[in-house]
Design a protein around this motif. Structure first.
Motif, short mmCIF file in Angstrom:
data_model
loop_
_atom_site.label_atom_id
_atom_site.label_comp_id
_atom_site.label_asym_id
_atom_site.label_seq_id
_atom_site.Cartn_x
_atom_site.Cartn_y
_atom_site.Cartn_z
N TRP A 23 0.83 -1.21 0.00
CA TRP A 23 0.00 0.00 0.00
C TRP A 23 0.86 1.26 0.00
N LEU A 24 1.90 1.27 0.82
CA LEU A 24 2.79 2.44 0.85
C LEU A 24 3.58 2.57 -0.45
N ASP A 25 3.94 1.45 -1.05
CA ASP A 25 4.60 1.47 -2.36
C ASP A 25 3.71 2.20 -3.37
N HIS A 26 2.43 1.85 -3.37
CA HIS A 26 1.47 2.50 -4.28
C HIS A 26 1.34 3.99 -3.97
N CYS A 27 1.38 4.34 -2.70
CA CYS A 27 1.20 5.74 -2.30
C CYS A 27 2.43 6.61 -2.59
N PHE A 28 3.63 6.05 -2.40
CA PHE A 28 4.85 6.86 -2.43
C PHE A 28 5.58 6.84 -3.77
N TYR A 29 5.45 5.76 -4.53
CA TYR A 29 6.25 5.67 -5.75
C TYR A 29 5.64 6.50 -6.87
N ARG A 30 6.46 7.35 -7.46
CA ARG A 30 6.07 8.14 -8.62
C ARG A 30 7.14 7.94 -9.70
#
Length: 321
Positions: free
Chosen positions: A33-40
């Motif tokens: 979930w954090l990967d989805h939120c933070f990765y750009r």
């Protein structure tokens, strides 16, 4: 200390139950979930590195604090032995000797029965390399390397950190190791974003890996494998592994069994050569997987015995001084 021993016995009996509520599964869900939120993907490399570092920090804090709160709740239980059993159960979720043994032995049995295609498929569940074209010796090598290397990640390191800092630190280690397995790739997405996770895992495993290497040598002597060669190959070849820690598990296993690990692996169709460890005194066989599992269990028991012995000596020291 008795809690760690009990956790090992619980794992031997129950193994690693498959459940979406398993603590490691929950940690993985948080990381995803954090990967989805933070990765750009359009961020600069420096920003990806920073974002990955923030992700790591959040996961470590959340997991440590959650484990600390659970431990405080367990301590409120008036029955001491029940509290210890619950803590041991949670610690058992952090280690995986039975899962390693079951996976390795399943591949060994398939190879012994001549079911190479199914063995390749099962190897693909525990390694990241391509497995569709593996020969029987290559499938055996992959299983041996995985069982050996995961003796550090899946057993000795979490037990080590439990002895150092209790259940919260063991959970923190498992969180760090899970992040490495999910983010620690040297590909276009994770080269910078997952770098902090990969480096943290390397740092945390540094001491346990070297302890594991020494224990593999001792286990080789106890099981009447080639302990002298295990020690020689550990000293000679451990540093050849691309991981700063993986060679300290794989090299002594190669020496103990008189086989050679490493060589050419394929990832997404691309060949990658990993330096050889050990000496090919004979071809690798399916039964070498079983021997590696025996070494893994012996290393685990030795670690617990030595740690328990150290605990007793510390208690005696406290009495006399």
């Amino acid at each position: 200390m008795l809690t760690a021993v009990l956790a090992f016995f619980i794992d031997c009996i129950l193994g690693d139950p498959r459940s979406r509520f398993h603590p490691v599964v929950l940690i993985g869900n948080l990381v995803a979930w954090l990967d989805h939120c933070f990765y750009r993907p359009d961020d600069a490399n420096e920003k990806k590195l920073l974002a990955g570092g923030v992700l790591v920090l959040i996961v470590l804090v959340v997991c440590y604090e959650a484990a600390w709160c659970v431990l405080r709740l367990i301590e409120l239980i008036p029955l001491e032995h029940l509290g210890m059993a619950l803590e041991a159960l949670l610690l058992a979720f952090m280690i995986s000797p039975k899962s390693l043994a079951v996976a390795g032995m399943e591949i060994r049995n398939l190879l012994k029965d001549g079911e190479l295609s199914e063995a390749r498929r099962k190897v693909g569940w525990i390694v990241g390399r391509d497995t569709e074209k593996l020969s029987a010796p290559e499938a055996s090598r992959a299983a041996i390397e995985t069982v050996a290397e995961n003796t550090v990640d899946g057993i000795i390191s979490p037990l080590f950190f439990y002895l150092v800092g209790g259940l919260p630190l063991a959970v923190l280690y498992r969180a760090a190791n899970t992040m490495d397995s999910m983010l620690g790739y040297k590909n276009a997405k994770y080269l910078y974003f997952g770098r902090v996770a990969a480096r943290l895992d390397d740092v945390l495993n540094y001491i346990p890996a070297r302890m594991t290497g020494a224990l593999f040598v001792l286990a080789a002597f106890l099981l009447h494998f080639d302990g002298r060669r295990a020690w020689r190959i550990l000293r000679r070849d451990a540093a050849k592994h691309p991981s700063p820690n993986g060679g300290h598990a794989e090299a002594p296993v190669a020496g103990a069994l008189g086989i050679r690990l490493g060589g050419k692996n394929y990832y997404f169709g691309e060949p990658h050569f990993r330096a050889y460890m050990g000496e090919a005194t004979r071809d690798i066989e399916a039964d070498d997987i079983q021997k590696t599992v025996r070494l893994m269990y012996t290393v685990t028991i030795l670690f617990l015995l030595i740690a328990y012995g150290g605990f007793l000596l510390w208690q005696q020291r406290a009495i006399f001084f």
